[in-house]
Design an enzyme around this catalytic site. Structure first.
Site, mmCIF file in Angstrom:
data_model
loop_
_atom_site.group_PDB
_atom_site.id
_atom_site.type_symbol
_atom_site.label_atom_id
_atom_site.label_comp_id
_atom_site.label_asym_id
_atom_site.label_seq_id
_atom_site.Cartn_x
_atom_site.Cartn_y
_atom_site.Cartn_z
ATOM 1 N N ARG A 81 -28.789 -72.066 43.074
ATOM 2 C CA ARG A 81 -29.345 -72.214 44.241
ATOM 3 C C ARG A 81 -30.456 -73.163 44.606
ATOM 4 O O ARG A 81 -31.497 -72.941 45.541
ATOM 5 C CB ARG A 81 -30.293 -70.732 44.341
ATOM 6 C CG ARG A 81 -29.566 -69.409 44.450
ATOM 7 C CD ARG A 81 -29.328 -69.157 45.693
ATOM 8 N NE ARG A 81 -28.023 -67.986 45.734
ATOM 9 C CZ ARG A 81 -28.614 -66.858 45.732
ATOM 10 N NH1 ARG A 81 -29.647 -66.484 46.213
ATOM 11 N NH2 ARG A 81 -27.574 -65.646 45.990
ATOM 12 N N ARG A 96 -33.778 -71.249 49.992
ATOM 13 C CA ARG A 96 -35.114 -71.141 50.930
ATOM 14 C C ARG A 96 -36.330 -71.931 50.514
ATOM 15 O O ARG A 96 -37.381 -71.619 51.149
ATOM 16 C CB ARG A 96 -35.261 -69.529 51.007
ATOM 17 C CG ARG A 96 -34.323 -68.909 51.984
ATOM 18 C CD ARG A 96 -34.238 -67.528 51.830
ATOM 19 N NE ARG A 96 -33.880 -67.069 50.677
ATOM 20 C CZ ARG A 96 -33.740 -66.002 50.205
ATOM 21 N NH1 ARG A 96 -34.366 -64.898 50.885
ATOM 22 N NH2 ARG A 96 -33.300 -65.720 48.862
ATOM 23 N N ARG A 152 -31.992 -72.909 58.762
ATOM 24 C CA ARG A 152 -31.596 -71.626 58.844
ATOM 25 C C ARG A 152 -32.390 -70.853 60.061
ATOM 26 O O ARG A 152 -31.872 -70.075 60.878
ATOM 27 C CB ARG A 152 -32.072 -70.720 57.578
ATOM 28 C CG ARG A 152 -31.117 -70.917 56.512
ATOM 29 C CD ARG A 152 -29.893 -70.019 56.726
ATOM 30 N NE ARG A 152 -30.201 -68.379 56.432
ATOM 31 C CZ ARG A 152 -30.467 -67.721 57.177
ATOM 32 N NH1 ARG A 152 -30.191 -68.000 58.426
ATOM 33 N NH2 ARG A 152 -30.778 -66.234 56.872
ATOM 34 N N ASP A 191 -21.235 -68.693 49.782
ATOM 35 C CA ASP A 191 -21.823 -67.531 49.073
ATOM 36 C C ASP A 191 -20.594 -66.909 48.501
ATOM 37 O O ASP A 191 -19.389 -67.161 48.913
ATOM 38 C CB ASP A 191 -22.409 -66.649 50.232
ATOM 39 C CG ASP A 191 -23.182 -65.741 49.658
ATOM 40 O OD1 ASP A 191 -24.472 -65.867 49.449
ATOM 41 O OD2 ASP A 191 -22.754 -64.543 49.264
ATOM 42 N N TYR A 249 -20.219 -55.287 44.926
ATOM 43 C CA TYR A 249 -20.708 -55.576 46.412
ATOM 44 C C TYR A 249 -19.822 -54.692 47.323
ATOM 45 O O TYR A 249 -20.446 -54.098 48.284
ATOM 46 C CB TYR A 249 -20.995 -56.887 46.931
ATOM 47 C CG TYR A 249 -22.197 -57.593 46.189
ATOM 48 C CD1 TYR A 249 -23.288 -57.495 46.951
ATOM 49 C CD2 TYR A 249 -22.210 -58.310 44.957
ATOM 50 C CE1 TYR A 249 -24.475 -58.096 46.585
ATOM 51 C CE2 TYR A 249 -23.344 -58.780 44.632
ATOM 52 C CZ TYR A 249 -24.481 -58.744 45.188
ATOM 53 O OH TYR A 249 -25.700 -59.163 44.751
HETATM 54 O O1 CP3 Z 1 -27.439 -73.755 45.974
HETATM 55 C C1 CP3 Z 1 -26.573 -72.817 45.385
HETATM 56 O O2 CP3 Z 1 -26.651 -72.426 44.384
HETATM 57 C C2 CP3 Z 1 -25.075 -72.769 46.566
HETATM 58 C C3 CP3 Z 1 -25.383 -71.657 47.084
HETATM 59 C C4 CP3 Z 1 -25.189 -70.221 46.738
HETATM 60 C C5 CP3 Z 1 -25.765 -69.110 47.596
HETATM 61 N N1 CP3 Z 1 -25.179 -68.223 47.001
HETATM 62 C C6 CP3 Z 1 -26.372 -69.366 48.854
HETATM 63 C C7 CP3 Z 1 -27.215 -68.170 49.338
HETATM 64 C C8 CP3 Z 1 -24.500 -69.576 45.926
HETATM 65 C C9 CP3 Z 1 -23.908 -70.238 44.563
HETATM 66 C C10 CP3 Z 1 -24.657 -68.300 45.994
HETATM 67 C C11 CP3 Z 1 -24.126 -67.168 44.998
HETATM 68 C C12 CP3 Z 1 -24.203 -65.973 45.307
HETATM 69 N N2 CP3 Z 1 -24.445 -65.086 46.468
HETATM 70 C C13 CP3 Z 1 -24.386 -64.878 44.024
HETATM 71 C C14 CP3 Z 1 -24.164 -65.498 42.685
HETATM 72 C C15 CP3 Z 1 -25.365 -65.990 42.102
HETATM 73 C C16 CP3 Z 1 -26.364 -65.185 41.889
HETATM 74 O O3 CP3 Z 1 -27.622 -65.365 42.615
HETATM 75 O O4 CP3 Z 1 -26.361 -64.157 41.179
HETATM 76 C C17 CP3 Z 1 -24.714 -63.858 44.619
HETATM 77 C C18 CP3 Z 1 -24.963 -62.188 43.829
HETATM 78 C C19 CP3 Z 1 -24.611 -63.671 46.089
HETATM 79 C C20 CP3 Z 1 -24.902 -62.557 46.911
HETATM 80 C C21 CP3 Z 1 -26.097 -62.872 47.759
HETATM 81 N N3 CP3 Z 1 -26.364 -63.971 48.766
HETATM 82 C C22 CP3 Z 1 -27.234 -62.063 47.750
HETATM 83 C C23 CP3 Z 1 -27.510 -61.078 46.825
HETATM 84 C C24 CP3 Z 1 -28.129 -62.614 48.560
HETATM 85 C C25 CP3 Z 1 -29.348 -62.217 48.783
HETATM 86 C C26 CP3 Z 1 -30.601 -62.550 47.908
HETATM 87 C C27 CP3 Z 1 -31.248 -63.806 48.282
HETATM 88 O O5 CP3 Z 1 -31.386 -64.573 47.305
HETATM 89 O O6 CP3 Z 1 -31.532 -64.042 49.421
HETATM 90 C C28 CP3 Z 1 -27.513 -63.913 49.294
HETATM 91 C C29 CP3 Z 1 -28.189 -64.560 50.066
HETATM 92 C C30 CP3 Z 1 -27.909 -66.057 49.742
HETATM 93 N N4 CP3 Z 1 -26.912 -66.855 49.422
HETATM 94 C C31 CP3 Z 1 -29.186 -67.339 50.285
HETATM 95 C C32 CP3 Z 1 -28.657 -68.507 49.942
HETATM 96 C C33 CP3 Z 1 -29.443 -69.717 50.083
HETATM 97 C C34 CP3 Z 1 -30.302 -66.790 51.000
HETATM 98 C C35 CP3 Z 1 -30.275 -66.162 52.459
HETATM 99 C C36 CP3 Z 1 -30.797 -66.963 53.444
HETATM 100 O O7 CP3 Z 1 -30.632 -68.050 53.538
HETATM 101 O O8 CP3 Z 1 -31.262 -66.190 54.472
#
Ligand code: CP3
Length: 358
Positions: free
Chosen positions: A34, A38, A47, A84, A161
């Site tokens: 990640r 954010r 965003r 994602d 999910y």
């Molecule tokens: O920088 C990186 O790592 C690349 C981007 C990336 C995102 N999601 C962007 C993201 C990666 C590799 C993911 C993978 C992802 N997405 C996973 C596996 C990794 C992990 O965290 O276990 C999972 C389970 C998801 C599903 C997901 N997406 C969730 C549960 C959430 C909400 C939780 C949170 O952190 O907000 C997201 C949203 C998400 N994916 C954000 C980002 C930057 C934040 C949302 C936003 O920008 O509003």
């Protein structure tokens, strides 16, 4: 301008790929799950203008946020394409929304096994070409500074999910499916596995230089369940990607499996064919090395909450961690994604300390 997946700029920093394939490194490579996220004000600015999945689907925006952490942190040795894991359920025809402060929401999750047949497997990967386009564009724009990682969710995590309709603390519906409908569960996991293999091959063809599979929901599984609903599919994915790359006469790419909460099954993970195993922070580096042997790279595993400590404390803990893992076959990272409130200087302290450790 249309970018080609050929004639990419030469790679100037190959520490990550060397570590993943067991070669000597001058310094331990470091990246952060990640890392485009954010905690970065420049990410929040993007965003504020664009919906989450619009960023994922627009190669120029996905490329921009992928590059943001590299501009700020000179010690990063890798980038991961901004996307994602939930783009796969979308490509299968499900609606997924990202609700600020809540996370992903499926307005109509899978309610019974009969709905598996409604998933649109045909053409699913062709509905994800925007990810390939973002990867190709980023490989050009990154100018060979560091390698670009592609990724996917693993079948069990995606299934969870799709059934729960979003994140879940208990995974109660998914567990009910495991109990009541074992055949349908395997049917769905097999469908996801087929799509994931083609999706990862497409990412490699587009320019991804390493592929990571996120089994983020392994923390809900016992060792027995992991062996039943996770490991076989993870193995099929590794073998399938290798075979298809071979068939297409494409270069092989190293792969990482990250099963969060799967520390009880490191012995099984070591048999799946992945070059690298990602660890969460509950796993002891020395114990992990004993279990997986010397021919697999380990990645991880500082607790993301430790980045709320002072830079001095972070440096000390990071150097301690890196020295426990050792210089060989090791990629430094957190044990899960960096969290939104993390102070910017914590990333500096963490990434600098990794390079100072040896
Ligand atoms: O920088 C990186 O790592 C690349 C981007 C990336 C995102 N999601 C962007 C993201 C990666 C590799 C993911 C993978 C992802 N997405 C996973 C596996 C990794 C992990 O965290 O276990 C999972 C389970 C998801 C599903 C997901 N997406 C969730 C549960 C959430 C909400 C939780 C949170 O952190 O907000 C997201 C949203 C998400 N994916 C954000 C980002 C930057 C934040 C949302 C936003 O920008 O509003």
């Amino acid at each position: 301008m249309v970018y080609s997946n050929k004639d990419f700029p030469a790679l100037k920093n190959d520490r990550l790929l060397r570590a993943a394939t067991g070669k000597e490194v001058d310094k331990v490579p470091v990246w952060v799950m990640r890392q485009a996220g954010r905690y970065l004000p420049e990410f929040q600015a993007v965003r504020a203008q664009h919906d989450f999945f619009t960023v994922c689907r627009t190669p120029e925006l996905a490329c921009e946020v992928t590059l943001q952490p590299l501009r700020r942190y000179e010690h990063l040795d890798a980038s991961i394409i901004f996307s994602d894991i939930l783009v796969i359920p979308q490509a299968l025809g499900m609606t997924v929304e990202m609700h600020p402060g809540v996370g992903p929401v499926f307005p109509t999750p899978l309610q019974s096994p009969s709905e598996i047949d409604q998933l649109q497997e045909d053409g699913a990967v062709s509905r994800l070409t925007y990810v390939g386009d973002a990867i190709t564009l980023t490989r050009h724009k990154i100018e060979g500074k560091v390698p670009l990682i592609g990724f996917t969710g693993a079948p069990f995590t995606l299934m969870g999910y799709m059934i729960e309709g979003g994140g879940s603390k208990t995974m109660s519906k998914t567990k009910e499916w495991l109990e009541k409908y074992p055949k349908d569960v395997h049917k769905l996991l097999s469908l996801l596995t087929r799509v994931i293999i083609d999706y990862l091959v497409m990412q490699a063809e587009s320019g991804a230089q390493l592929l990571q599979v996120f089994e983020s929901s392994a923390d809900h599984l016992t060792k027995e369940q992991f062996a039943e609903v996770s490991a076989p599919y993870l193995k099929d994915i590794r073998t399938g990607v290798q075979q298809k790359l071979e068939e297409k006469k494409l270069e092989q790419v190293p792969m990482t499996v990250f099963a969060k909460g799967g520390g009880h099954s490191l012995d099984v993970q070591a048999t799946l064919g992945y070059e690298t195993i990602g660890l969460d922070w509950t796993v002891d580096p020395v114990e992990a090395r004993k279990i997986v042997g010397d021919n697999i790279t380990l990645q991880g595993n500082l607790d993301p909450q430790d980045l709320y400590k002072t830079p001095e404390e972070i440096k000390k803990m990071t150097i301690d961690m890196v020295q426990k893992f050792g210089k060989h076959r090791y990629i430094a990272n957190l044990g899960h994604g960096i969290t939104p409130q993390t102070p910017l200087e914590s990333m500096t302290a963490f990434t600098e300390a990794v390079h100072e450790a040896f």
